[in-house]
Design a protein around this motif. Structure first.
Motif, PDB file in Angstrom:
ATOM      1  N   THR A 114     -28.159  17.444  15.565  1.00 33.71           N
ATOM      2  CA  THR A 114     -28.489  17.403  14.135  1.00 33.71           C
ATOM      3  C   THR A 114     -29.052  16.031  13.756  1.00 33.71           C
ATOM      4  N   VAL A 115     -28.414  14.968  14.219  1.00 36.56           N
ATOM      5  CA  VAL A 115     -28.895  13.609  13.946  1.00 36.56           C
ATOM      6  C   VAL A 115     -30.270  13.406  14.597  1.00 36.56           C
ATOM      7  N   GLN A 116     -30.423  13.915  15.812  1.00 40.13           N
ATOM      8  CA  GLN A 116     -31.718  13.826  16.485  1.00 40.13           C
ATOM      9  C   GLN A 116     -32.814  14.494  15.671  1.00 40.13           C
ATOM     10  N   LEU A 117     -32.518  15.680  15.156  1.00 44.03           N
ATOM     11  CA  LEU A 117     -33.517  16.416  14.380  1.00 44.03           C
ATOM     12  C   LEU A 117     -33.894  15.678  13.098  1.00 44.03           C
ATOM     13  N   ILE A 118     -32.947  14.944  12.536  1.00 42.33           N
ATOM     14  CA  ILE A 118     -33.218  14.169  11.318  1.00 42.33           C
ATOM     15  C   ILE A 118     -34.046  12.922  11.634  1.00 42.33           C
ATOM     16  N   MET A 119     -33.725  12.252  12.751  1.00 45.82           N
ATOM     17  CA  MET A 119     -34.333  10.955  13.045  1.00 45.82           C
ATOM     18  C   MET A 119     -35.567  10.997  13.937  1.00 45.82           C
ATOM     19  N   THR A 120     -35.736  12.046  14.712  1.00 43.09           N
ATOM     20  CA  THR A 120     -36.845  12.078  15.662  1.00 43.09           C
ATOM     21  C   THR A 120     -37.623  13.378  15.529  1.00 43.09           C
ATOM     22  N   GLN A 121     -38.613  13.514  16.371  1.00 49.00           N
ATOM     23  CA  GLN A 121     -39.390  14.746  16.399  1.00 49.00           C
ATOM     24  C   GLN A 121     -38.653  15.829  17.168  1.00 49.00           C
ATOM     25  N   TYR A 122     -39.035  17.064  16.890  1.00 53.53           N
ATOM     26  CA  TYR A 122     -38.477  18.219  17.586  1.00 53.53           C
ATOM     27  C   TYR A 122     -38.807  18.131  19.072  1.00 53.53           C
ATOM     28  N   PHE A 123     -37.809  18.462  19.897  1.00 60.17           N
ATOM     29  CA  PHE A 123     -37.986  18.505  21.341  1.00 60.17           C
ATOM     30  C   PHE A 123     -37.403  19.823  21.823  1.00 60.17           C
ATOM     31  N   TRP A 124     -38.016  20.464  22.775  1.00 60.83           N
ATOM     32  CA  TRP A 124     -37.688  21.837  23.168  1.00 60.83           C
ATOM     33  C   TRP A 124     -36.225  22.064  23.534  1.00 60.83           C
ATOM     34  N   ILE A 125     -35.527  21.075  24.069  1.00 62.57           N
ATOM     35  CA  ILE A 125     -34.150  21.307  24.521  1.00 62.57           C
ATOM     36  C   ILE A 125     -33.127  21.236  23.382  1.00 62.57           C
ATOM     37  N   GLN A 126     -33.526  20.739  22.218  1.00 61.44           N
ATOM     38  CA  GLN A 126     -32.583  20.597  21.103  1.00 61.44           C
ATOM     39  C   GLN A 126     -31.919  21.919  20.703  1.00 61.44           C
ATOM     40  N   PRO A 127     -32.663  23.014  20.514  1.00 61.62           N
ATOM     41  CA  PRO A 127     -31.970  24.258  20.165  1.00 61.62           C
ATOM     42  C   PRO A 127     -31.064  24.763  21.283  1.00 61.62           C
ATOM     43  N   VAL A 128     -31.414  24.490  22.524  1.00 62.20           N
ATOM     44  CA  VAL A 128     -30.572  24.907  23.650  1.00 62.20           C
ATOM     45  C   VAL A 128     -29.229  24.180  23.590  1.00 62.20           C
ATOM     46  N   ILE A 129     -29.264  22.880  23.328  1.00 62.83           N
ATOM     47  CA  ILE A 129     -28.035  22.076  23.312  1.00 62.83           C
ATOM     48  C   ILE A 129     -27.186  22.395  22.083  1.00 62.83           C
ATOM     49  N   ILE A 130     -27.807  22.588  20.943  1.00 64.28           N
ATOM     50  CA  ILE A 130     -27.016  22.902  19.749  1.00 64.28           C
ATOM     51  C   ILE A 130     -26.357  24.280  19.896  1.00 64.28           C
ATOM     52  N   PHE A 131     -27.075  25.226  20.494  1.00 68.47           N
ATOM     53  CA  PHE A 131     -26.511  26.557  20.749  1.00 68.47           C
ATOM     54  C   PHE A 131     -25.377  26.452  21.767  1.00 68.47           C
ATOM     55  N   ASN A 132     -25.553  25.606  22.771  1.00 69.15           N
ATOM     56  CA  ASN A 132     -24.507  25.370  23.758  1.00 69.15           C
ATOM     57  C   ASN A 132     -23.248  24.810  23.086  1.00 69.15           C
ATOM     58  N   GLY A 133     -23.427  23.867  22.164  1.00 67.06           N
ATOM     59  CA  GLY A 133     -22.285  23.313  21.434  1.00 67.06           C
ATOM     60  C   GLY A 133     -21.551  24.370  20.622  1.00 67.06           C
ATOM     61  N   VAL A 134     -22.304  25.238  19.971  1.00 65.87           N
ATOM     62  CA  VAL A 134     -21.701  26.332  19.188  1.00 65.87           C
ATOM     63  C   VAL A 134     -20.921  27.270  20.113  1.00 65.87           C
ATOM     64  N   LEU A 135     -21.503  27.605  21.256  1.00 65.48           N
ATOM     65  CA  LEU A 135     -20.818  28.488  22.202  1.00 65.48           C
ATOM     66  C   LEU A 135     -19.558  27.844  22.781  1.00 65.48           C
ATOM     67  N   ILE A 136     -19.597  26.539  23.031  1.00 65.13           N
ATOM     68  CA  ILE A 136     -18.398  25.832  23.505  1.00 65.13           C
ATOM     69  C   ILE A 136     -17.286  25.969  22.468  1.00 65.13           C
ATOM     70  N   LEU A 137     -17.634  25.742  21.208  1.00 65.85           N
ATOM     71  CA  LEU A 137     -16.632  25.891  20.141  1.00 65.85           C
ATOM     72  C   LEU A 137     -16.095  27.316  20.075  1.00 65.85           C
ATOM     73  N   MET A 138     -16.985  28.291  20.146  1.00 70.02           N
ATOM     74  CA  MET A 138     -16.557  29.693  20.066  1.00 70.02           C
ATOM     75  C   MET A 138     -15.615  30.051  21.212  1.00 70.02           C
ATOM     76  N   CYS A 139     -15.934  29.606  22.417  1.00 69.15           N
ATOM     77  CA  CYS A 139     -15.061  29.898  23.564  1.00 69.15           C
ATOM     78  C   CYS A 139     -13.729  29.165  23.444  1.00 69.15           C
ATOM     79  N   ALA A 140     -13.798  27.872  23.153  1.00 71.66           N
ATOM     80  CA  ALA A 140     -12.566  27.073  23.079  1.00 71.66           C
ATOM     81  C   ALA A 140     -11.642  27.569  21.971  1.00 71.66           C
ATOM     82  N   LEU A 141     -12.212  28.027  20.871  1.00 69.60           N
ATOM     83  CA  LEU A 141     -11.400  28.465  19.732  1.00 69.60           C
ATOM     84  C   LEU A 141     -11.019  29.947  19.786  1.00 69.60           C
ATOM     85  N   HIS A 142     -11.387  30.613  20.855  1.00 68.94           N
ATOM     86  CA  HIS A 142     -10.971  32.014  21.013  1.00 68.94           C
ATOM     87  C   HIS A 142      -9.449  32.044  21.207  1.00 68.94           C
ATOM     88  N   PRO A 143      -8.766  32.971  20.540  1.00 67.39           N
ATOM     89  CA  PRO A 143      -7.299  33.007  20.616  1.00 67.39           C
ATOM     90  C   PRO A 143      -6.724  33.061  22.034  1.00 67.39           C
TER      91      PRO A 143
END
Length: 151
Positions: A114-143
Motif C-alpha cells: 500500500t505504501v509502495q503504491l502511494i509513493m512509487t509507480q505501479y509494478f507488476w508484482i505488487q498485486p501478487v504480494i498484496i493478495f499473498n498478504g491477504v491469503l496469509i491472513l485468511m489462512c492464519a486466522l482460520h479457526p
C-alpha cells in the motif's frame, strides 16, 4: 496435532510464507546490489515521491522484514521452535509466537505494498504480494489453524 499437519490450510499457509520470503529475499538482494533498480526493471525516477534517493534502504527493509523475518516465522511454524525471546513481541500470549508472527507478516505485506503504491509507480508484482498478504491472513486466522496454535 496430526490433523493439523494434514490439513490443507497448513500447507497453503506454509507455501504462502515461503513464496513471500523467497521473493522478498531475492528482490531485496537485487535492490541492494544495484540500488538504481535496474536489475528489477525499475528506475530511480519511480522514487520521486518517496523519501529515498535510491532503492538500497527499501531493499534492505524488504530483505530483512519480509524476507528473513518471514522465513524465520515459517521455520517456527513448521518445526514448532520454542523461542522465549520471540514471545516478547507476541501480543497473543495464549498462542504460539510463530502463529502471531504470521499474522504480523500478512499485515506487513499489505502495508508494504500500500505504501509502495502511494509513493512509487505501479509494478507488476505488487498485486501478487498484496493478495499473498491477504491469503496469509485468511489462512492464519482460520479457526482450525488458530485452534492448533493455542498454548
Amino acid at each position: 496435532m496430526t490433523f493439523f499437519k494434514n490439513h490443507i490450510l497448513y500447507y497453503v499457509l506454509c507455501f504462502l510464507l515461503l513464496f513471500l520470503g523467497l521473493n522478498a529475499i531475492m528482490g531485496g538482494l537485487l535492490l541492494m546490489i544495484k540500488p538504481d533498480g535496474s536489475l528489477m526493471g525499475m528506475t530511480v525516477d519511480w522514487l520521486e515521491n518517496a523519501p529515498f534517493k535510491n532503492y538500497f534502504i527499501p531493499g534492505l527493509i524488504l530483505f530483512t522484514t519480509l524476507g528473513l523475518f518471514t522465513l524465520f516465522t515459517l521455520a517456527g511454524l513448521v518445526f514448532k521452535m520454542d523461542c522465549k525471546w520471540c514471545s516478547i513481541l507476541n501480543i497473543y500470549p495464549d498462542r504460539f509466537w510463530a502463529w502471531t508472527y504470521s499474522v504480523y507478516i500478512g499485515i506487513i505485506a499489505i502495508i508494504w505494498i500500500t505504501v509502495q503504491l502511494i509513493m512509487t509507480q505501479y509494478f507488476w508484482i505488487q498485486p501478487v504480494i498484496i493478495f499473498n498478504g491477504v491469503l496469509i491472513l485468511m489462512c492464519a486466522l482460520h479457526p482450525k489453524i488458530m485452534k492448533t496454535y493455542l498454548r
